[in-house]
Design a protein around this motif. Structure first.
Motif, PDB file in Angstrom:
ATOM      1  N   ALA A 223       3.259  13.281  -7.349  1.00 46.42           N
ATOM      2  CA  ALA A 223       4.365  12.320  -7.453  1.00 46.42           C
ATOM      3  C   ALA A 223       5.574  12.968  -8.126  1.00 46.42           C
ATOM      4  O   ALA A 223       6.714  12.745  -7.718  1.00 46.42           O
TER       5      ALA A 223
ATOM      6  N   LEU B 245      -2.664  13.308  -8.852  1.00 48.91           N
ATOM      7  CA  LEU B 245      -1.832  12.151  -8.559  1.00 48.91           C
ATOM      8  C   LEU B 245      -0.446  12.286  -9.202  1.00 48.91           C
ATOM      9  O   LEU B 245       0.587  12.104  -8.558  1.00 48.91           O
ATOM     10  N   PHE B 246      -0.436  12.647 -10.471  1.00 50.62           N
ATOM     11  CA  PHE B 246       0.835  12.792 -11.185  1.00 50.62           C
ATOM     12  C   PHE B 246       1.604  14.018 -10.710  1.00 50.62           C
ATOM     13  O   PHE B 246       2.827  13.974 -10.561  1.00 50.62           O
TER      14      PHE B 246
ATOM     15  N   ARG C 106       2.321   4.485  -0.101  1.00 47.04           N
ATOM     16  CA  ARG C 106       1.862   5.843   0.046  1.00 47.04           C
ATOM     17  C   ARG C 106       0.466   6.032  -0.494  1.00 47.04           C
ATOM     18  O   ARG C 106      -0.020   7.130  -0.637  1.00 47.04           O
ATOM     19  N   ARG C 107      -0.152   4.915  -0.801  1.00 49.73           N
ATOM     20  CA  ARG C 107      -1.406   4.975  -1.521  1.00 49.73           C
ATOM     21  C   ARG C 107      -2.471   5.836  -0.838  1.00 49.73           C
ATOM     22  O   ARG C 107      -3.095   6.669  -1.460  1.00 49.73           O
TER      23      ARG C 107
ATOM     24  N   LEU D 262       0.808  -1.210   0.000  1.00 38.98           N
ATOM     25  CA  LEU D 262       0.000   0.000   0.000  1.00 38.98           C
ATOM     26  C   LEU D 262       0.840   1.258   0.000  1.00 38.98           C
ATOM     27  O   LEU D 262       0.478   2.260  -0.569  1.00 38.98           O
TER      28      LEU D 262
ATOM     29  N   LEU E 262      -1.756   9.504  -1.130  1.00 41.20           N
ATOM     30  CA  LEU E 262      -1.912  10.014  -2.483  1.00 41.20           C
ATOM     31  C   LEU E 262      -3.377  10.034  -2.875  1.00 41.20           C
ATOM     32  O   LEU E 262      -3.852  10.960  -3.522  1.00 41.20           O
ATOM     33  N   ALA E 263      -4.098   9.012  -2.466  1.00 41.43           N
ATOM     34  CA  ALA E 263      -5.506   8.950  -2.815  1.00 41.43           C
ATOM     35  C   ALA E 263      -6.218  10.155  -2.212  1.00 41.43           C
ATOM     36  O   ALA E 263      -7.100  10.750  -2.819  1.00 41.43           O
TER      37      ALA E 263
ATOM     38  N   GLU F  13       7.373  15.349  -5.681  1.00 34.04           N
ATOM     39  CA  GLU F  13       8.184  14.610  -4.702  1.00 34.04           C
ATOM     40  C   GLU F  13       9.383  13.937  -5.339  1.00 34.04           C
ATOM     41  O   GLU F  13      10.460  13.875  -4.763  1.00 34.04           O
TER      42      GLU F  13
END
Lengths: 409, 460
Positions: free
Chosen positions: A204, A200-201, A5-6, A3, A9-10, A207
């Protein structure tokens, strides 16, 4: 399931608003970490030979079992306590031993018996359970689930390999310095534009760029280089797991995170499956391990080193007798290495089972005299304050921790 | 609304500059019902080639051990290493074939289904050559059953030696079996496969079964095994005597027979909970992580009405308007990302087939590791995650972008003009910023890399 960082991020994806306006996407700031000590778990994949790391030259049966892999002070080993000698590949760690910042636990193992497969052995070591069931969560993740206040970057799984001990519902960050992204300023700008409406993109990418930049600072490039000077795609190589010095990049990255809000870091060092020409193979692997530990110490600095415990553990030990190709085969009882200012070093913990034929497990392996999970449990107890009931029921379900082996100061 | 480009992106392998998208859902289903052209054009291996190969390798290893310290050791060692290397190169080559299937096919839904069911029935070798047999397993045990009855697919996958090995079924011994009575201690029932069949393959986690059902199914499964030289074998001596009761129905009896195991699997395959579990999984995989309940119900109803006739189940999925919402949602997993990029770049079979194994590994196979999806090495029998956020992590995205910037130059001779590539690879899904990026990047490689990195390319 990984899972990692899900959830986090979600959550940011669910906001659905302009990414740039989201407070989650501004340069990252984190709440104070829930505890202060630092834990590093290193999985030594392949099955480390306990008898060659800690050469029991004081045992009368030892020399006969290891004719060409002879150890002890007469064969280059570094005397530790008159009974054990340290493999010379770990000589760079002798100063730590003298400072009592390096210790060992001899003759420990998981409950895994009689099968001797790396795959199952590592799965069990990382699951922390008494039996195997593929796909479950890992013990270190269960510890995080239990502790309150765990944030996105409290725990880091580092490197390209899977770290199943950190898999599970608790938030964990993953980063491999091998993945570092160096884009030309123009490409970076264009990528940011392309991703700005996809939270989401966008998140990411932000980071990834930040983590890549820190990675490159560690590698000795000037601090400004990552930002807007001439780095570009030509500085990147294909994103494949690197060989060679990747352990140093990992250690340096881990140290950098541990200086900040990260409290737990886990990664692997491979290369312990020494079926043939063990002295050469182990030499390389021990050099990697000692370089890693020294890089961690240098990287975190004295104060944090004082509250750090490093646990290096392996899926099983190896046969007590060397085989016909100057190596050893998969065994049972193994050894654990401890380092850091928080551990009680300068000694070899654990109960020595002896090497006489009757003392061996299955007449071939070092007999385990303690469960590797109870050693880890006592460290979580002392270092992080996890309570015993949680450790015995949740983190390592069904474990009896027994008496405190006194691995910590 | 159906659109040919969306069909190719969402239910196929992505857009190709050379191959025209299909004009209708009927056309998609028609191709799926026809011959499997790609498996023939780009073959892996028959799984059964494994048995003689692994037997030969083991014999060679034994010979080498006996020769330790003698003059013949070096020769045998070289032979042994060459054989291992050959297996490693085969494995890399098979991955190349998978990529070629994705980039050459006009029947993209079939490739997607092969990945979907290969993941649903995840089985992994745990040692030696078996570790490299994932592709032959999928091609042998799964691919021929993609559009038949779910029960047949289930039976084929669950009783396959690689599955039995992965979930330890071949070591599971009925406590009162003849083998258990002859040997002492330590051996016994292993519930692994029985549990996963109910939890993952059929009814779903939280389905209408109890630990007792798992135990009974595990007893019924005893006897499923294989011989290391010849393959699958039902071994009555390992089977628990007597009948077992699973979900209220009695199965088996004496003597133990394989048919009873096939019967229980067929019954599990037809269970309404299975219909819902499979329908939901298909919708999550093909349409959205947050599935539309109406769509799931529609697909599940067809599953129930047809006793799991998969061609009909897919038809239900493709005919529903909720499957055709125009905005792209699901993120492609790394393998699909790389494969669809190769399709968009029109990678040539001759070029890929000529690449040395090591280059192929570096260019296509190993990048999957940093992207978070080492080929055939998912974390457990539950396979790869579906959640988008599991893939688009900082590390995962960085690895994708690096690959996108660097790999295309190695995979094709001449990079396409970016302003054309942005249209052929994204169809109508190119937005302003990605079109701008294709024009404004400093180099052609960066431009192509940025197009492949765009959310419009990475989602489907």
């Amino acid at each position: 399931m990984p899972l990692s960082r899900r959830h986090f991020l979600a959550r940011s994806a669910a906001l659905g608003c302009s990414a740039a306006a989201s407070p989650l996407l501004s340069p990252v700031s984190f709440a104070a970490a829930p505890w202060d000590s630092r834990l590093v778990v290193i999985i030594l994949r392949g099955g480390l030979d306990a008898l060659d790391m800690l050469q029991p030259y004081g045992d009368v049966n030892y020399a006969g079992l290891r004719p060409t892999l002879a150890g002890g002070p007469d064969h280059g080993g570094l005397d530790l306590d008159g009974f054990y000698a340290l493999h010379r590949g770990l000589a760079p760690l002798m100063p730590l031993w003298k400072q009592q910042h390096l210790g060992f636990v001899q003759a420990v193992s998981t409950p895994y018996r009689n099968r001797r497969s790396h795959f199952d052995g590592q799965d069990l070591l990382e699951a922390g359970t008494s039996g195997l069931r593929p796909g479950g969560d890992g013990w270190l993740n269960r510890m995080l689930q239990h502790m309150g206040g765990v944030e996105n970057r409290t725990a880091f799984a580092i490197g390209q390999g899977e770290m199943k001990l950190l898999h599970g519902p608790a938030q964990v960050s993953d980063w491999s310095p091998d993945a570092a992204l160096t884009l030309s300023p123009q490409a970076k700008l264009l990528a940011q534009q392309m991703m700005k409406d996809d939270p989401l993109f966008h998140r990411a990418l932000a980071e990834a760029l930040e983590l890549s930049q820190q990675g490159s600072m560690m590698l000795g490039q000037p601090a400004s280089a990552g930002m807007d000077t001439g780095m570009g795609t030509e500085d990147m190589t294909m994103p494949v797991p690197s060989r060679g010095k990747s352990h140093l990049k990992i250690a340096e990255f881990a140290a950098e995170r541990l200086r900040g809000d990260t409290r737990v870091a886990a990664f692997s060092i491979n290369g312990w499956d020494t079926h043939a020409n063990q002295s050469k193979g182990l030499g390389t692997a021990f050099r990697r391990l000692s370089d890693t530990i020294l890089a961690l110490r240098d990287g975190v600095g004295d104060v944090i080193w004082g509250k750090t415990a490093i646990l290096a553990m392996t899926e099983f030990g190896r046969t007590v007798r060397e085989n016909g190709s100057r190596g050893t085969d998969h065994g049972t009882g193994g050894a654990m290495l401890l380092a850091g200012g928080a551990i009680r070093g300068g000694r070899v913990h654990g109960r020595w089972p002896g090497l006489a034929e009757v003392d061996l497990f299955d007449r071939r392996d070092l007999r385990p005299t303690a469960d590797v999970r109870s050693q880890a449990a006592w460290i979580l107890r002392g270092l992080i304050g996890v309570d015993r009931a949680q450790l015995e029921q949740v983190v390592f379900p069904g474990l009896d921790m027994g008496d405190d082996p006194g691995l910590l100061l | 609304m159906f659109s040919p480009a969306l069909a190719e992106i969402r239910f196929g392998c992505g857009l190709s500059p050379d191959l025209r998208p299909k004009g209708s859902t009927e056309d998609i289903l028609h191709r799926l019902a026809g011959p499997d052209h790609m498996a023939i054009a780009h073959p892996t291996a028959d799984f059964d080639s494994f048995w003689p190969q692994s037997t030969a390798l083991k014999a060679l290893r034994r010979k080498r051990r006996l020769a330790e310290g003698t003059d013949s050791y070096d020769g045998l060692n070289a032979q042994y290493k060459a054989m291992r290397r050959e297996a490693r190169f085969d494995h890399i080559g098979w991955f190349g074939q998978i990529i070629l299937r994705h980039s050459q096919t006009e029947d993209g839904f079939r490739e997607r289904l092969a990945l979907f069911w290969g993941d649903h029935f995840t089985a992994q070798g745990k040692s030696g050559l078996a570790k490299r047999m994932g592709a032959p397993y999928v091609d042998t045990a799964i691919r021929p059953y993609l559009s038949g009855r779910f029960a047949d697919l289930l039976i084929s996958a669950v009783t396959h030696p690689l599955m039995l090995h992965y979930l330890d079924q071949h070591k599971s011994i009925g406590p009162n079996s003849r083998v258990a009575q002859r040997s002492s201690g330590q051996k016994g029932l292993n519930e692994n496969l029985a549990r996963e069949v109910m939890e993952l393959h059929t009814l779903g986690v939280g389905g209408p079964y109890t630990q007792r059902d798992v135990r009974q199914l595990a007893e019924l499964f005893t006897g499923l095994g294989f011989k290391s030289k010849t393959g699958f074998q039902f071994k009555p001596n390992m089977a628990e005597p007597g009948s077992e009761t699973v979900l209220g129905t009695e199965y088996g009896g004496d003597p133990a027979q394989l048919e009873a195991i096939h019967t229980v699997l067929a019954d599990l395959a037809h269970h309404p909970a299975t219909a819902h579990h499979i329908a939901r999984k298909l919708v999550v995989h093909f349409v959205s992580d947050r599935p539309d309940p109406a769509l799931v119900d529609h697909v599940a109803a067809r599953f129930r009405a047809t006793d799991g006739d998969l061609a009909q189940v897919y038809a239900a999925l493709l005919e529903h308007p909720a499957a055709w919402r125009p905005e792209l949602r699901n993120v492609k997993p790394p393998l699909d990302f790389i494969a669809s990029a190769c399709r968009a770049l029109a990678v040539r079979p001759a070029h890929l087939n000529r690449m040395a194994p090591k280059r192929l590994a570096k260019g296509l196979l190993l990048p999957l590791v940093l992207m978070g999806q080492p080929w055939e090495r998912s974390n457990g029998p539950d396979g790869w995650p579906e959640e988008d956020a599991a893939w688009i992590t900082p590390q995962g995205l960085a690895a994708r972008m690096r690959w996108a910037m660097l790999a295309p130059r190695q995979l094709i001779k001449l990079l396409p003009p970016p302003e054309i590539f942005v249209e052929t690879s994204l169809g109508g899904y190119a937005d302003g910023p990605v079109r701008f990026a294709a024009r404004a990047a400093e180099t052609q490689a960066e431009a192509i890399g940025l197009v492949l990195s765009s959310p419009a390319f990475q989602r489907r």
